[in-house]
Design a protein around this motif. Structure first.
Motif, PDB file in Angstrom:
ATOM      1  N   GLY A 115       0.829  -1.203   0.000  1.00 27.68           N
ATOM      2  CA  GLY A 115       0.000   0.000   0.000  1.00 27.68           C
ATOM      3  C   GLY A 115       0.860   1.246   0.000  1.00 27.68           C
ATOM      4  N   LYS A 116       0.203   2.365   0.223  1.00 25.33           N
ATOM      5  CA  LYS A 116       0.902   3.655   0.100  1.00 25.33           C
ATOM      6  C   LYS A 116       1.992   3.784   1.163  1.00 25.33           C
ATOM      7  N   GLY A 117       1.732   3.207   2.362  1.00 29.37           N
ATOM      8  CA  GLY A 117       2.697   3.373   3.458  1.00 29.37           C
ATOM      9  C   GLY A 117       4.053   2.781   3.130  1.00 29.37           C
ATOM     10  N   GLY A 118       4.038   1.582   2.554  1.00 30.53           N
ATOM     11  CA  GLY A 118       5.311   0.942   2.235  1.00 30.53           C
ATOM     12  C   GLY A 118       6.032   1.655   1.115  1.00 30.53           C
ATOM     13  N   VAL A 119       5.259   2.076   0.127  1.00 29.29           N
ATOM     14  CA  VAL A 119       5.853   2.786  -1.013  1.00 29.29           C
ATOM     15  C   VAL A 119       6.493   4.088  -0.526  1.00 29.29           C
ATOM     16  N   ALA A 120       5.755   4.802   0.306  1.00 25.68           N
ATOM     17  CA  ALA A 120       6.272   6.081   0.822  1.00 25.68           C
ATOM     18  C   ALA A 120       7.520   5.848   1.653  1.00 25.68           C
ATOM     19  N   TYR A 121       7.492   4.775   2.445  1.00 24.80           N
ATOM     20  CA  TYR A 121       8.646   4.463   3.303  1.00 24.80           C
ATOM     21  C   TYR A 121       9.884   4.216   2.452  1.00 24.80           C
ATOM     22  N   ILE A 148      13.786  -1.841  -5.746  1.00 22.55           N
ATOM     23  CA  ILE A 148      13.911  -0.419  -5.398  1.00 22.55           C
ATOM     24  C   ILE A 148      14.147   0.394  -6.669  1.00 22.55           C
ATOM     25  N   ALA A 149      14.963  -0.137  -7.557  1.00 26.41           N
ATOM     26  CA  ALA A 149      15.279   0.584  -8.805  1.00 26.41           C
ATOM     27  C   ALA A 149      14.018   0.744  -9.650  1.00 26.41           C
ATOM     28  N   GLU A 150      13.206  -0.314  -9.711  1.00 23.08           N
ATOM     29  CA  GLU A 150      11.962  -0.228 -10.491  1.00 23.08           C
ATOM     30  C   GLU A 150      11.003   0.792  -9.880  1.00 23.08           C
ATOM     31  N   LEU A 151      10.964   0.813  -8.559  1.00 24.60           N
ATOM     32  CA  LEU A 151      10.092   1.774  -7.877  1.00 24.60           C
ATOM     33  C   LEU A 151      10.531   3.198  -8.198  1.00 24.60           C
ATOM     34  N   ARG A 152      11.821   3.411  -8.155  1.00 26.00           N
ATOM     35  CA  ARG A 152      12.354   4.753  -8.445  1.00 26.00           C
ATOM     36  C   ARG A 152      12.064   5.147  -9.873  1.00 26.00           C
ATOM     37  N   ASP A 153      12.276   4.201 -10.814  1.00 30.27           N
ATOM     38  CA  ASP A 153      12.039   4.496 -12.228  1.00 30.27           C
ATOM     39  C   ASP A 153      10.565   4.813 -12.467  1.00 30.27           C
ATOM     40  N   LEU A 154       9.705   4.060 -11.796  1.00 25.61           N
ATOM     41  CA  LEU A 154       8.262   4.292 -11.965  1.00 25.61           C
ATOM     42  C   LEU A 154       7.894   5.689 -11.479  1.00 25.61           C
TER      43      LEU A 154
END
Ligand SMILES: CC(=O)SCCNC(=O)CCNC(=O)[C@H](O)C(C)(C)COP(=O)(O)OP(=O)(O)OC[C@H]1O[C@@H](n2cnc3c(N)ncnc32)[C@H](O)[C@@H]1OP(=O)(O)O
Ligand SMILES: CC(C)C(=O)C(=O)O
Length: 581
Positions: A402-408, A443-449
């Protein structure tokens, strides 16, 4: 007709509909005044590692000499003071390993007692004692099975013959050890093998006779090791048996009660803990629950169960990763990803509500730990830092997140502190992306997204080239922005946008609305610094309200005004994706 055969007489395999014909329930003892339920564990027991014996005898590929040595050194390094190093009468390899330990100066720390196992057979006992010549501290561990099943099936012995075998074994050990060589600090351990499946009073008879044959002292007590050789029933029954033994063994002050639970029912840890409540002084087991069949009791779980109750386990598992690595290399068996405390998934939360709770908990812990270091974090019984692990590994992202983990993760990895509504918006984008990918996001995919979604790397439809800001008063700004407009039909074009407002962002909005016949406004806004010193940058988050919808934009720049302008253009670029092309 037996349920084992079908109508045409074929053997039927698989589970029985009624197992009661084949499997009989364990008959525990009646202990109406049991005390163990009223007790709590307040200190660590004496530990014995049998990784190099019980753990090794059960390996498809038993450890080589060098592997045993590496393992032994690791056991000493983490603080184990009693180590069963083998079954020296079994093979030359086992014998040679014990000799190598003793004959290599400094290999056995002075405060470590090595232990070896022997059956109650004279030539094997003699060979076993021979392996220990020259040792400083050594425990000879004698065993013979005492349960009805083993008496009837394996030994075909009466109770008397079983008792006599134990006494003979003890006297033989004594003859070759403490009666003939006082250079070694001898300790003696006796295991009534299959203790948990034997008649309690018969076990007491055997052990009292063994004690009489060994003649222990309070200073050097005999170790009575009470094995659940095959775990037979619920852990409470084992505790009852241990308490019965603890209460009734004579000369209790000359006895050390040791536990040796196996894990056939998956409750060895519970059995070991309840057994300590029942009066045991010592626990034998293996790291990560290695050992015969489903393993011995897991010393790592027992240790951390104590630690997370605020009790020092007296073994140091700070470098848990190194301990895991050595165990996996030597045992050729991997630690399960969900192994308590040690599995590589046990500190990881994928699910959104867990991530949200953990990130909130860690944030509050960070704020209070200087005055209140109590570890109270949702879903995390142990601080990963205590085993030299990182929080980064705690939260990982997949379609359950959810948003909490992504934000963290954006905050902890890129110092991007998203306002809550933007967390909601981007959290949804991550969920959709991960759902389509059907895998965890790195983490890299999250950053790229994130950088792609908010045009932080590749320009959106509107992107900032340059700006000039003029001020004719605190609430009156004029901005001249050079904006690149990515054309849908024609080539990209540069437009100079002039606007007026009480600040640079409102002036840009004014200019964009007039230049492109747009109708939008700015909603929420926040910004913060990223990094520090000369490399510091500003991160700006702007909510663009367009045709009743909210689109967040993000801008990052060393110049705080540029960051804000970029965030506005990022947001309106995202809004434009929904305009008719
Ligand atoms: C519960 C446990 O994990 S106990 C530890 C078990 N570990 C091992 O057995 C590993 C090392 N063992 C070995 O290398 C071999 O078993 C040896 C060298 C000890 C003995 O080898 P062998 O003489 O070939 O005997 P074997 O391995 O067949 O053992 C069975 C015999 O020992 C007897 N026996 C078994 N346990 C014991 C004991 N604790 N005390 C005395 N005799 C015993 C059995 O009754 C049987 O005797 P039998 O052959 O007269 O019927
Ligand atoms: C030798 C004994 C202690 C043993 O390994 C068992 O009973 O599991």
């Amino acid at each position: 007709m037996s349920s084992r055969f079908d109508a045409v007489g074929r053997l039927v395999k698989g589970m029985l509909k009624d197992p009661s014909k084949k499997y009989k329930p364990f008959q525990g003892i009646k202990l109406p005044h049991r005390q163990w339920p009223n007790r709590v564990i307040t200190k660590a027991p004496r530990w014995l590692s049998t990784d190099l014996r019980d753990g090794n005898q059960a390996l498809p590929d038993p450890m080589t000499g060098p592997e045993k040595l590496k393992y032994f050194k690791m056991l000493c390094d983490i603080g184990l003071k009693e180590i069963e190093v083998g079954f020296p009468s079994a093979s030359q390899t086992d014998f040679a390993f014990v000799r190598h330990l003793i004959e290599s100066p400094g290999l056995i720390p002075d405060d470590v007692t090595i232990q070896v196992l022997t059956p109650a057979r004279e030539h094997l006992i003699k060979r076993t004692v021979e392996s220990l010549r020259g040792a400083k501290n050594a425990t000879i561990h004698l065993y013979n099975a005492v349960s009805p099943l083993f008496r009837d099936v394996v030994f075909r012995n009466s109770k008397k013959e079983t008792l006599d075998l134990a006494i003979f074994g003890t006297k033989t050990v004594r003859q070759y050890s403490k009666n003939s060589d006082d250079s070694v600090n001898w300790r003696f351990e006796y295991s009534p093998e299959c203790f948990s499946d034997a008649e309690p009073d018969f076990v007491l008879d055997v052990c009292n006779e063994v004690k009489a044959a060994w003649e222990p002292s309070a200073a050097n007590p005999i170790i009575f090791n009470l094995p659940a050789t095959v775990e037979m029933a619920t852990p409470n029954t084992y505790a009852d048996l241990v308490e019965h033994f603890h209460t009734n063994i004579t000369e209790r002050e000359k006895v050390c009660i040791s536990l040796h639970p196996h894990n056939d029912r998956g409750t060895a840890v519970a059995a070991a803990e309840l057994g300590q409540l029942a009066g045991a002084d010592r626990v034998e087991g293996c790291l990560f629950g290695n050992g015969e069949r489903t393993g011995n009791v897991d010393l790592v779980t027992l240790a951390f169960n104590l630690y997370t109750q605020g009790i020092s386990p007296k073994i140091d598992l700070s470098n848990l990763e190194d301990v895991i690595r050595i165990c996996e290399e030597c045992n050729k068996i991997n630690v399960h990803p969900r192994h308590p405390y040690a599995g590589n998934l046990v500190f990881t939360a994928f699910s959104g509500s867990h991530q949200d709770a953990i990130s909130k908990g860690l944030k509050l812990y960070d704020e209070r730990k200087a005055t209140d270091p109590t570890w109270k974090i949702p879903y995390l019984p142990l601080d990963p830092h205590d085993v030299n692990s990182e929080y980064a590994a705690i939260i990982r992202v997949n379609s359950q997140s959810g948003k909490g983990g992504v934000a963290y993760l954006l905050k902890s990895n890129f110092d991007l502190d998203l306002p809550r509504p933007l967390q909601v918006e981007f959290g949804q984008a991550v969920k959709e992306f991960s759902d389509k990918k059907a895998k965890e996001l790195t983490i890299a995919e999250l950053r790229d997204l994130f950088f792609t979604n908010y045009f932080l790397e590749f320009p959106g439809r509107f992107s900032l080239q340059d700006y000039t800001l003029r001020s004719s008063g605190p609430e009156s700004k004029q901005i001249e922005c050079v904006v690149n407009v990515k054309g849908v039909k024609d080539a990209d074009s540069r437009r100079v946008v002039e606007g007026y407002g009480n600040g640079p962002l409102s002036a840009l909005v004014d200019g964009l609305c007039r230049s492109f016949d747009l109708n939008f406004d700015i909603g929420k806004y926040s910004e913060h610094a990223i990094g520090s010193g000369n490399g510091v940058k500003a991160a700006s988050y702007v909510e663009v309200l367009c045709e009743g919808k909210s689109y967040w934009g993000v801008g990052i720049d060393a110049d705080v005004t540029s960051a804000g302008l970029k965030a506005v253009l990022s947001g309106i670029s995202r809004a434009s994706a929904e305009w008719s092309q």
